[in-house]
Design a protein around this motif. Structure first.
Motif, PDB file in Angstrom:
ATOM      1  N   PHE A 195      97.512 -35.644  38.676  1.00 18.06           N
ATOM      2  CA  PHE A 195      98.695 -36.465  38.943  1.00 18.06           C
ATOM      3  C   PHE A 195      98.521 -37.936  38.580  1.00 18.06           C
ATOM      4  O   PHE A 195      99.463 -38.710  38.708  1.00 18.06           O
ATOM      5  CB  PHE A 195      99.062 -36.360  40.434  1.00 18.06           C
ATOM      6  CG  PHE A 195      99.330 -34.950  40.873  1.00 18.06           C
ATOM      7  CD1 PHE A 195     100.497 -34.313  40.501  1.00 18.06           C
ATOM      8  CD2 PHE A 195      98.413 -34.259  41.640  1.00 18.06           C
ATOM      9  CE1 PHE A 195     100.754 -33.007  40.899  1.00 18.06           C
ATOM     10  CE2 PHE A 195      98.657 -32.950  42.039  1.00 18.06           C
ATOM     11  CZ  PHE A 195      99.830 -32.327  41.670  1.00 18.06           C
ATOM     12  N   GLY A 196      97.329 -38.324  38.117  1.00 21.84           N
ATOM     13  CA  GLY A 196      97.074 -39.711  37.771  1.00 21.84           C
ATOM     14  C   GLY A 196      96.689 -40.540  38.979  1.00 21.84           C
ATOM     15  O   GLY A 196      97.196 -40.307  40.080  1.00 21.84           O
ATOM     16  N   SER A 197      95.799 -41.473  38.790  1.00 21.17           N
ATOM     17  CA  SER A 197      95.390 -42.349  39.891  1.00 21.17           C
ATOM     18  C   SER A 197      94.902 -43.673  39.321  1.00 21.17           C
ATOM     19  O   SER A 197      94.040 -43.705  38.426  1.00 21.17           O
ATOM     20  CB  SER A 197      94.270 -41.696  40.706  1.00 21.17           C
ATOM     21  OG  SER A 197      93.796 -42.585  41.701  1.00 21.17           O
ATOM     22  N   ILE A 198      95.444 -44.766  39.831  1.00 17.09           N
ATOM     23  CA  ILE A 198      95.085 -46.086  39.317  1.00 17.09           C
ATOM     24  C   ILE A 198      93.679 -46.507  39.740  1.00 17.09           C
ATOM     25  O   ILE A 198      93.111 -47.441  39.184  1.00 17.09           O
ATOM     26  CB  ILE A 198      96.108 -47.147  39.776  1.00 17.09           C
ATOM     27  CG1 ILE A 198      96.202 -47.168  41.299  1.00 17.09           C
ATOM     28  CG2 ILE A 198      97.449 -46.909  39.144  1.00 17.09           C
ATOM     29  CD1 ILE A 198      97.152 -48.210  41.846  1.00 17.09           C
ATOM     30  N   THR A 199      93.122 -45.834  40.744  1.00 12.62           N
ATOM     31  CA  THR A 199      91.798 -46.223  41.240  1.00 12.62           C
ATOM     32  C   THR A 199      90.656 -45.543  40.495  1.00 12.62           C
ATOM     33  O   THR A 199      89.497 -45.853  40.750  1.00 12.62           O
ATOM     34  CB  THR A 199      91.673 -45.891  42.738  1.00 12.62           C
ATOM     35  OG1 THR A 199      91.794 -44.470  42.921  1.00 12.62           O
ATOM     36  CG2 THR A 199      92.743 -46.597  43.536  1.00 12.62           C
ATOM     37  N   THR A 200      90.977 -44.627  39.594  1.00  5.84           N
ATOM     38  CA  THR A 200      89.916 -43.841  38.944  1.00  5.84           C
ATOM     39  C   THR A 200      89.487 -44.397  37.599  1.00  5.84           C
ATOM     40  O   THR A 200      88.593 -43.839  36.970  1.00  5.84           O
ATOM     41  CB  THR A 200      90.381 -42.389  38.743  1.00  5.84           C
ATOM     42  OG1 THR A 200      91.563 -42.382  37.924  1.00  5.84           O
ATOM     43  CG2 THR A 200      90.689 -41.727  40.078  1.00  5.84           C
ATOM     44  N   VAL A 201      90.133 -45.465  37.131  1.00  4.25           N
ATOM     45  CA  VAL A 201      89.790 -46.028  35.823  1.00  4.25           C
ATOM     46  C   VAL A 201      88.510 -46.843  35.944  1.00  4.25           C
ATOM     47  O   VAL A 201      88.481 -47.897  36.581  1.00  4.25           O
ATOM     48  CB  VAL A 201      90.931 -46.908  35.278  1.00  4.25           C
ATOM     49  CG1 VAL A 201      90.554 -47.465  33.911  1.00  4.25           C
ATOM     50  CG2 VAL A 201      92.220 -46.107  35.192  1.00  4.25           C
ATOM     51  N   GLU A 202      87.465 -46.364  35.319  1.00  5.79           N
ATOM     52  CA  GLU A 202      86.167 -47.029  35.379  1.00  5.79           C
ATOM     53  C   GLU A 202      85.963 -47.891  34.134  1.00  5.79           C
ATOM     54  O   GLU A 202      86.672 -47.731  33.128  1.00  5.79           O
ATOM     55  CB  GLU A 202      85.061 -45.973  35.486  1.00  5.79           C
ATOM     56  CG  GLU A 202      85.203 -45.082  36.716  1.00  5.79           C
ATOM     57  CD  GLU A 202      84.190 -43.953  36.722  1.00  5.79           C
ATOM     58  OE1 GLU A 202      83.435 -43.833  35.723  1.00  5.79           O
ATOM     59  OE2 GLU A 202      84.163 -43.192  37.696  1.00  5.79           O
ATOM     60  N   PRO A 203      84.999 -48.826  34.171  1.00  2.00           N
ATOM     61  CA  PRO A 203      84.759 -49.663  32.983  1.00  2.00           C
ATOM     62  C   PRO A 203      84.476 -48.863  31.714  1.00  2.00           C
ATOM     63  O   PRO A 203      84.948 -49.225  30.631  1.00  2.00           O
ATOM     64  CB  PRO A 203      83.536 -50.497  33.405  1.00  2.00           C
ATOM     65  CG  PRO A 203      83.644 -50.576  34.894  1.00  2.00           C
ATOM     66  CD  PRO A 203      84.201 -49.254  35.329  1.00  2.00           C
ATOM     67  N   THR A 204      83.723 -47.764  31.837  1.00  2.00           N
ATOM     68  CA  THR A 204      83.455 -46.938  30.654  1.00  2.00           C
ATOM     69  C   THR A 204      84.738 -46.323  30.117  1.00  2.00           C
ATOM     70  O   THR A 204      84.919 -46.201  28.899  1.00  2.00           O
ATOM     71  CB  THR A 204      82.455 -45.821  31.003  1.00  2.00           C
ATOM     72  OG1 THR A 204      82.923 -45.110  32.166  1.00  2.00           O
ATOM     73  CG2 THR A 204      81.082 -46.391  31.296  1.00  2.00           C
ATOM     74  N   ASP A 205      85.652 -45.932  31.006  1.00  2.15           N
ATOM     75  CA  ASP A 205      86.947 -45.397  30.567  1.00  2.15           C
ATOM     76  C   ASP A 205      87.731 -46.464  29.807  1.00  2.15           C
ATOM     77  O   ASP A 205      88.380 -46.167  28.796  1.00  2.15           O
ATOM     78  CB  ASP A 205      87.776 -44.937  31.777  1.00  2.15           C
ATOM     79  CG  ASP A 205      87.138 -43.785  32.514  1.00  2.15           C
ATOM     80  OD1 ASP A 205      86.525 -42.935  31.855  1.00  2.15           O
ATOM     81  OD2 ASP A 205      87.250 -43.740  33.754  1.00  2.15           O
ATOM     82  N   LEU A 206      87.672 -47.692  30.299  1.00  3.82           N
ATOM     83  CA  LEU A 206      88.406 -48.787  29.672  1.00  3.82           C
ATOM     84  C   LEU A 206      87.989 -48.958  28.218  1.00  3.82           C
ATOM     85  O   LEU A 206      88.840 -49.003  27.318  1.00  3.82           O
ATOM     86  CB  LEU A 206      88.160 -50.081  30.452  1.00  3.82           C
ATOM     87  CG  LEU A 206      88.771 -51.352  29.876  1.00  3.82           C
ATOM     88  CD1 LEU A 206      90.284 -51.282  29.899  1.00  3.82           C
ATOM     89  CD2 LEU A 206      88.294 -52.572  30.646  1.00  3.82           C
ATOM     90  N   TYR A 207      86.700 -49.033  27.964  1.00  2.00           N
ATOM     91  CA  TYR A 207      86.206 -49.232  26.600  1.00  2.00           C
ATOM     92  C   TYR A 207      86.521 -48.025  25.714  1.00  2.00           C
ATOM     93  O   TYR A 207      86.952 -48.172  24.558  1.00  2.00           O
ATOM     94  CB  TYR A 207      84.698 -49.487  26.619  1.00  2.00           C
ATOM     95  CG  TYR A 207      84.297 -50.666  27.495  1.00  2.00           C
ATOM     96  CD1 TYR A 207      85.026 -51.854  27.464  1.00  2.00           C
ATOM     97  CD2 TYR A 207      83.218 -50.582  28.364  1.00  2.00           C
ATOM     98  CE1 TYR A 207      84.674 -52.921  28.264  1.00  2.00           C
ATOM     99  CE2 TYR A 207      82.859 -51.651  29.173  1.00  2.00           C
ATOM    100  CZ  TYR A 207      83.591 -52.815  29.124  1.00  2.00           C
ATOM    101  OH  TYR A 207      83.244 -53.875  29.923  1.00  2.00           O
TER     102      TYR A 207
END
Length: 263
Positions: free
Chosen positions: A121-133
């Motif tokens: 369902f998506g979650s704004i708290t799960t975005v990690e720095p590695t995901d960002l790059y």
């Protein structure tokens, strides 16, 4: 209101969300013109299989989702090319098959958990720095590829037979388009979720088409509507405490209804 940007995870969520908000309608519009809207939903379920394997193997789920989505997209293309099965039937085959295997793996691993629900369902708290790059790099790659092959991708989407007669490598370009779609779906699951990414790829596009402009202008409108949906949806998700994917898609639906009323 701007206190939201005091949190690092929210800054990452907005960067990833805007990246997704740009590439999703770009690829989605090609799929709409090609009458292939359900392709995104099929790939999202294939991505779920990759997520399940990533969580079981304790690896990066986004990477395994990308790998499985790309393999699934190529598999769909090859099955359609070498069999007489209709396109919708092939999509249903891969959608239900990947969902069934993912369900079995989830059951074996102990059932649904918080991490898996965040991917659904998506979650704004799960975005990690590695995901960002990782997501921004692949997102930039998708945009550059579309920019370089814009006319060719539009041609094969609008009239594949005419493109083939004109001498374009339709098979290669078609494979590139479905791979770009697979990558876009996989990159979007952190913010929108597996179950709703198809909506973000399609709804801004059909909303923009209500204004009856050229394809290029429609794409610009779709990007603007998608990014607006992502930004408003993330604000709503943060302050109300609901899933980011649902918030974003609800905003996109409201914009679609407003476009219908305005027309």
């Amino acid at each position: 209101m701007l206190a939201i940007f005091q949190y690092d995870f929210m800054i990452r969520a907005f960067v990833v969300g805007i990246t997704v908000g740009v590439i999703a309608p770009v690829i989605g519009l090609f799929l709409i013109v090609k009458r292939y809207s359900l392709f995104a939903d099929t790939l999202s379920h294939v991505s779920l299989l990759g997520v399940a394997i990533g969580l079981i193997a304790n690896t990066q789920p986004v990477i395994t989702a990308v790998v499985f989505a790309v393999l699934g997209a190529i598999g769909i293309d090859k099955v359609q090319e070498r069999t007489k099965i209709f396109g919708e039937s092939v999509l249903a085959l891969f959608l239900s098959g990947s969902l069934a295997v993912a369900t079995v793996l989830i059951s074996i691993s102990g059932g649904f958990n918080v991490n898996l629900l965040n991917f659904l369902f998506g979650s704004i708290t799960t975005v990690e720095p590695t995901d960002l790059y990782f997501i921004t790099a692949l997102g930039a790659t998708v945009l550059i590829t579309v920019f370089l092959l814009y006319k060719e991708l539009f041609f094969i989407s609008y009239d594949e037979e005419a493109a083939r007669i004109s001498g374009l490598p339709v098979g290669v370009l078609g494979t590139i388009l479905i791979v770009l779609a697979a990558v876009t779906v996989s990159l979007s699951i952190r913010i929108v979720g597996v179950l709703l990414i198809g909506a973000l790829m399609v709804i801004p596009g059909i909303t923009a088409m209500q204004f009856k402009q050229s394809f290029r202008t429609t794409m610009i409108y779709a990007i603007g509507l998608s990014v607006l949906s992502v930004i408003l949806g993330l604000f709503l998700s943060f302050y109300v405490g609901i899933a980011s994917g649902g918030s974003i898609v609800v905003i996109a639906l409201i914009l679609f209804l407003l476009a219908i009323i305005a027309r």
